[in-house]
Design a protein around this motif. Structure first.
Motif, short mmCIF file in Angstrom:
data_model
loop_
_atom_site.label_atom_id
_atom_site.label_comp_id
_atom_site.label_asym_id
_atom_site.label_seq_id
_atom_site.Cartn_x
_atom_site.Cartn_y
_atom_site.Cartn_z
N SER A 288 0.81 -1.22 0.00
CA SER A 288 0.00 0.00 0.00
C SER A 288 0.84 1.27 0.00
N MET A 289 0.43 2.19 -0.86
CA MET A 289 0.98 3.55 -0.84
C MET A 289 -0.07 4.45 -0.19
N GLU A 290 0.37 5.35 0.67
CA GLU A 290 -0.53 6.31 1.28
C GLU A 290 -0.42 7.64 0.55
N ILE A 291 -1.55 8.11 0.06
CA ILE A 291 -1.61 9.41 -0.62
C ILE A 291 -1.58 10.49 0.45
N LYS A 292 -0.74 11.49 0.24
CA LYS A 292 -0.55 12.57 1.21
C LYS A 292 -0.51 13.91 0.49
N ARG A 293 -0.75 14.96 1.22
CA ARG A 293 -0.48 16.35 0.82
C ARG A 293 -1.11 16.76 -0.52
N MET A 294 -2.34 16.31 -0.74
CA MET A 294 -3.09 16.73 -1.93
C MET A 294 -3.56 18.17 -1.74
N PHE A 295 -3.27 19.02 -2.72
CA PHE A 295 -3.67 20.43 -2.62
C PHE A 295 -3.67 21.06 -4.00
N VAL A 296 -4.71 21.83 -4.26
CA VAL A 296 -4.81 22.63 -5.47
C VAL A 296 -5.13 24.05 -5.03
N LEU A 297 -4.46 25.03 -5.63
CA LEU A 297 -4.74 26.42 -5.29
C LEU A 297 -6.24 26.69 -5.40
N TYR B 13 2.83 -1.56 -6.21
CA TYR B 13 1.89 -1.49 -5.09
C TYR B 13 0.51 -1.90 -5.58
N GLU B 14 -0.30 -2.48 -4.68
CA GLU B 14 -1.60 -3.01 -5.03
C GLU B 14 -2.76 -2.08 -4.70
N ARG B 15 -2.54 -1.14 -3.80
CA ARG B 15 -3.61 -0.23 -3.44
C ARG B 15 -3.06 1.09 -2.94
N ILE C 283 -7.09 5.43 13.81
CA ILE C 283 -8.09 4.62 14.49
C ILE C 283 -8.64 5.42 15.68
N ASN C 284 -9.95 5.42 15.81
CA ASN C 284 -10.66 6.12 16.89
C ASN C 284 -10.57 7.64 16.80
N ILE C 285 -10.18 8.18 15.65
CA ILE C 285 -10.17 9.63 15.45
C ILE C 285 -11.45 9.97 14.69
N SER C 286 -12.41 10.55 15.39
CA SER C 286 -13.73 10.77 14.79
C SER C 286 -13.71 11.79 13.66
N ASP C 287 -12.74 12.69 13.63
CA ASP C 287 -12.65 13.68 12.56
C ASP C 287 -11.99 13.15 11.30
N SER C 288 -11.53 11.91 11.32
CA SER C 288 -10.85 11.33 10.16
C SER C 288 -11.77 10.43 9.37
N ILE C 289 -11.61 10.51 8.05
CA ILE C 289 -12.27 9.58 7.14
C ILE C 289 -11.16 8.97 6.28
N CYS C 290 -11.10 7.64 6.28
CA CYS C 290 -10.06 6.95 5.51
C CYS C 290 -10.68 6.31 4.27
N PHE C 291 -9.86 6.24 3.23
CA PHE C 291 -10.28 5.72 1.94
C PHE C 291 -9.25 4.72 1.44
N GLU C 292 -9.69 3.86 0.50
CA GLU C 292 -8.77 3.00 -0.20
C GLU C 292 -9.26 2.77 -1.62
N LYS C 293 -8.31 2.43 -2.47
CA LYS C 293 -8.61 2.08 -3.87
C LYS C 293 -7.65 1.00 -4.27
N LEU C 294 -8.20 -0.12 -4.75
CA LEU C 294 -7.35 -1.18 -5.28
C LEU C 294 -6.89 -0.76 -6.66
N LEU C 295 -5.62 -0.98 -6.93
CA LEU C 295 -5.04 -0.61 -8.22
C LEU C 295 -5.10 -1.79 -9.17
N ASP C 296 -5.55 -1.56 -10.36
CA ASP C 296 -5.57 -2.60 -11.37
C ASP C 296 -4.15 -2.98 -11.75
N ALA C 297 -3.96 -4.24 -12.00
CA ALA C 297 -2.62 -4.74 -12.37
C ALA C 297 -2.19 -4.21 -13.71
#
Length: 151
Positions: A70-79, A104-106, A137-151
């Motif tokens: 797994s790769m974790e996507i970070k620091r997404m930002f657009v002006l 990586y698979e996801r 985990i247990n952080i109510s202000d967080s929403i986590c996502f995942e996407k499986l990557l096609d081979a």
């Protein structure tokens, strides 16, 4: 037409955008910002994508290895003035392509419940809400996502 480049966190344009992102997040997150900030350090990130409109940097995204698959996507930002033009989707697609090339698979990511624009972009691009992963985990202000990557 936007140009995407692959770089690292040492790129000054990336550092400039992350500074703006951090200021924006501090306002939205309020008192909980210190918790999130500790997990968003940019030192030593090897996988960064920048978007340019001519010579001006207008958006960024990064990823780092979370585990062997797994790769974790970070620091997404657009002006703010450049949003709703498909730039975030282009950056996200490039990060996914790069993650696949690195075998990586996801991709996983976390965003705040107070970030409806980000949530919308991730859902539109095929990311599904998943149970929160460490350290969210247990952080109510967080929403986590995942996407499986096609081979």
């Amino acid at each position: 037409m936007y140009t995407l480049i692959r770089t690292s966190s040492e790129n000054p344009d990336f550092q400039k955008l992350v500074n703006q992102l951090d200021q924006n997040l501090a306002k939205k997150n309020g008192d909980s910002n210190d918790f999130f900030a500790q997990h968003n350090k940019i030192d030593l990130i090897k996988n960064v994508v920048l978007a340019y409109d001519k010579e001006v940097v207008v958006g960024c995204g990064a990823m780092k290895s979370y585990d062997a698959s797994s790769m974790e996507i970070k620091r997404m930002f657009v002006l703010p003035q450049m949003r709703s033009k498909g730039i975030a989707t282009s950056i996200l697609n490039e990060l996914e392509t790069w993650a696949k090339a690195l075998k990586y698979e996801r991709c996983i990511m976390e965003t705040g419940a107070k970030m409806p624009e980000a949530i919308s972009v991730y859902k539109k691009n095929g990311y599904s809400v998943t149970p929160n992963y460490e350290p969210y985990i247990n952080i109510s202000d967080s929403i986590c996502f995942e996407k499986l990557l096609d081979a």
